[in-house]
Motif scaffolding. Sequence first.
Motif, PDB file in Angstrom:
ATOM      1  N   ALA A   1       0.979  -1.071  -0.053  1.00  0.00           N
ATOM      2  CA  ALA A   1      -0.031   0.037  -0.056  1.00  0.00           C
ATOM      3  C   ALA A   1       1.110   1.286  -0.138  1.00  0.00           C
ATOM      4  N   ARG A   2       0.394   2.402  -0.567  1.00  0.00           N
ATOM      5  CA  ARG A   2       1.152   3.334  -0.707  1.00  0.00           C
ATOM      6  C   ARG A   2       0.108   4.700  -0.558  1.00  0.00           C
ATOM      7  N   GLU A   3       0.808   5.926  -0.394  1.00  0.00           N
ATOM      8  CA  GLU A   3      -0.041   7.066  -0.134  1.00  0.00           C
ATOM      9  C   GLU A   3      -0.765   7.421  -1.213  1.00  0.00           C
ATOM     10  N   TYR A   4      -2.048   8.020  -0.942  1.00  0.00           N
ATOM     11  CA  TYR A   4      -2.872   8.435  -2.260  1.00  0.00           C
ATOM     12  C   TYR A   4      -2.331   9.662  -2.954  1.00  0.00           C
ATOM     13  N   ARG A   5      -2.235   9.410  -4.112  1.00  0.00           N
ATOM     14  CA  ARG A   5      -1.759  10.620  -5.118  1.00  0.00           C
ATOM     15  C   ARG A   5      -3.126  11.113  -5.737  1.00  0.00           C
TER      16      ARG A   5
ATOM     17  N   ARG B   1     -11.434   3.190  -6.192  1.00  0.00           N
ATOM     18  CA  ARG B   1     -11.672   1.778  -5.736  1.00  0.00           C
ATOM     19  C   ARG B   1     -10.452   1.195  -5.670  1.00  0.00           C
ATOM     20  N   ARG B   2      -9.207   1.893  -5.565  1.00  0.00           N
ATOM     21  CA  ARG B   2      -8.042   1.304  -5.120  1.00  0.00           C
ATOM     22  C   ARG B   2      -7.388   1.739  -3.766  1.00  0.00           C
ATOM     23  N   VAL B   3      -8.741   2.297  -2.965  1.00  0.00           N
ATOM     24  CA  VAL B   3      -8.227   2.883  -1.470  1.00  0.00           C
ATOM     25  C   VAL B   3      -8.133   1.333  -0.748  1.00  0.00           C
ATOM     26  N   ASN B   4      -7.231   1.416   0.069  1.00  0.00           N
ATOM     27  CA  ASN B   4      -6.908   0.178   0.789  1.00  0.00           C
ATOM     28  C   ASN B   4      -7.369   0.853   2.204  1.00  0.00           C
ATOM     29  N   TRP B   5      -8.534   0.589   2.742  1.00  0.00           N
ATOM     30  CA  TRP B   5      -9.203   0.679   3.917  1.00  0.00           C
ATOM     31  C   TRP B   5      -8.637   0.398   5.133  1.00  0.00           C
TER      32      TRP B   5
ATOM     33  N   GLY C   1      -3.359   6.343   9.418  1.00  0.00           N
ATOM     34  CA  GLY C   1      -3.927   7.584   9.469  1.00  0.00           C
ATOM     35  C   GLY C   1      -4.228   8.478   8.581  1.00  0.00           C
ATOM     36  N   GLU C   2      -3.859   8.031   7.100  1.00  0.00           N
ATOM     37  CA  GLU C   2      -4.046   8.669   6.072  1.00  0.00           C
ATOM     38  C   GLU C   2      -4.357   7.880   4.727  1.00  0.00           C
ATOM     39  N   ILE C   3      -4.928   8.388   3.733  1.00  0.00           N
ATOM     40  CA  ILE C   3      -5.599   7.566   2.720  1.00  0.00           C
ATOM     41  C   ILE C   3      -4.415   6.918   2.142  1.00  0.00           C
ATOM     42  N   MET C   4      -4.597   5.569   1.899  1.00  0.00           N
ATOM     43  CA  MET C   4      -3.647   4.786   1.369  1.00  0.00           C
ATOM     44  C   MET C   4      -4.367   3.835   0.287  1.00  0.00           C
ATOM     45  N   VAL C   5      -3.590   3.465  -0.677  1.00  0.00           N
ATOM     46  CA  VAL C   5      -4.212   2.826  -2.034  1.00  0.00           C
ATOM     47  C   VAL C   5      -3.381   1.784  -2.182  1.00  0.00           C
ATOM     48  N   ARG C   6      -4.062   0.873  -2.909  1.00  0.00           N
ATOM     49  CA  ARG C   6      -3.180  -0.654  -3.209  1.00  0.00           C
ATOM     50  C   ARG C   6      -2.216  -0.293  -4.423  1.00  0.00           C
ATOM     51  N   GLN C   7      -0.980  -0.867  -4.287  1.00  0.00           N
ATOM     52  CA  GLN C   7      -0.057  -0.773  -5.455  1.00  0.00           C
ATOM     53  C   GLN C   7      -0.182  -2.129  -6.235  1.00  0.00           C
TER      54      GLN C   7
END
Length: 455
Positions: free
Chosen positions: A220-224, A230-234, A241-247
């Motif tokens: 998972a990496r930070e949101y850009r 749909r790629r947000v990793n909840w 503590g910040e929005i992360m998305v699936r790599q």
Amino acid sequence: MRDSGLVTADWYTRLAARFATRLTLRGWVILAAGVVLFANAVLVNSRDMLFVASLMIVAPLVAAGYVSLRPARVEVTRVFRPPIVPVGGESVVSLQLSNLSATPLSGAWWADTPSPGVEAPPAAILPLVSRNGATGATVRLEYTVVPRHRGVYDVGPLRVSRQDPFGFARSDRTAGSPHDLIVTPRVTPLPGNGLAQSSNDGSIRELVRQATPTSDELIAREYRPGDALRRVNWPATARHGEIMVRQEEQRSNPEARIVLDTTLAGAAGLGAGHLPPHLGAGFELEIELAASVGVHLLDAGYRVEVIELGASQLLPGDQQTLGGLHGDVPATFRAPGGDRALLEALASVVPVPWPTRSARLAAERRVPLRAALRGAQPALPTFAMLVSVSEADVDDLVALARHCEPAVALVQRTVGAPARGRLQAAGWRCVELATAENLEDVWNDVSGERGASHD
């Protein structure tokens, strides 16, 4: 079993081709003059004129018998350097000719006989070749060919011609067997090293092939800005503590798919040389685009699967008649050597008949949208080269779209607006391409390389 009359006719045709003896223009003139003079001699009852006329008639006939009994017997070895050449490239044809006759071969002419599409030099005098077994009984001949169109061309056999000393008759004999010269489609170099994708609902590009393609991490990496929601990793978002998305997982064996339009919506079966000009040019452009994209992906380490809308030509077989989406096993190419194999296979691809409706229905009942789509596996980057698709082809491509990421269709002007609309609604990105000269810019756009370089 073949009819005996046909066998006899074939034998006679082959024999005539190998032992063709005919009078030259000079011989025909002498013979005709002799016939006229003979008629006059009979009318005026002149023995001297009759003797001269008889001599003029007999001389060409004796010359024909002379060259028939003393044909040039040679053995030919033909080599191409290189044997596989791209459109517009040069190949040197090297001929080694050995005299099998008991007498020296002098005063003969030689000419190679390629199939249409390859130009051989005009007939030329053959250098003196000694008799069989003597020193100098072999001579080497070379010439260069520059094919202008892709295909597999027969070059040969060699034709050796010989005349009598007076030039009244000529004997032509062929030697050696035809050899295949493979002319591959032109390849346009494409920029980048690999393929970058863009998701349908975000502008961020993610490299499918990285500098370390053996890594199999799922991180998972930070949101850009531009990332798809749909790629947000909840779970990761809650932990950090910040929005992360699936790599995207990096694949150790990246794959891609190319779709070839080989049925041309009703113009199929006419052959590449009999298509309407606009479809013929479009089909050649399609093959060139497929070659360029395929070679680029193979060089980048991809395993490339090629699906044909018509009966398989890249991987032929008795059961390969329904197209790559309905039962035919697609051809697969991989490095090393995959680029050469792909180009060789594309050299002989021509438009083919579209399977009958009953055959397609039977195939759909047996294999719904072919197992090549591998619905359980990740969607593959897919590039469709389209010239003139039918409604049934569009149906297949619409069904294929959900197995593609991205789904890019390089279409030509001959693809109608209704077909483009249905493809775009299904998720295909249709990009019109009129010439291969614009392929580099189009590739930068559709593959995501330009966007990736700016991230």
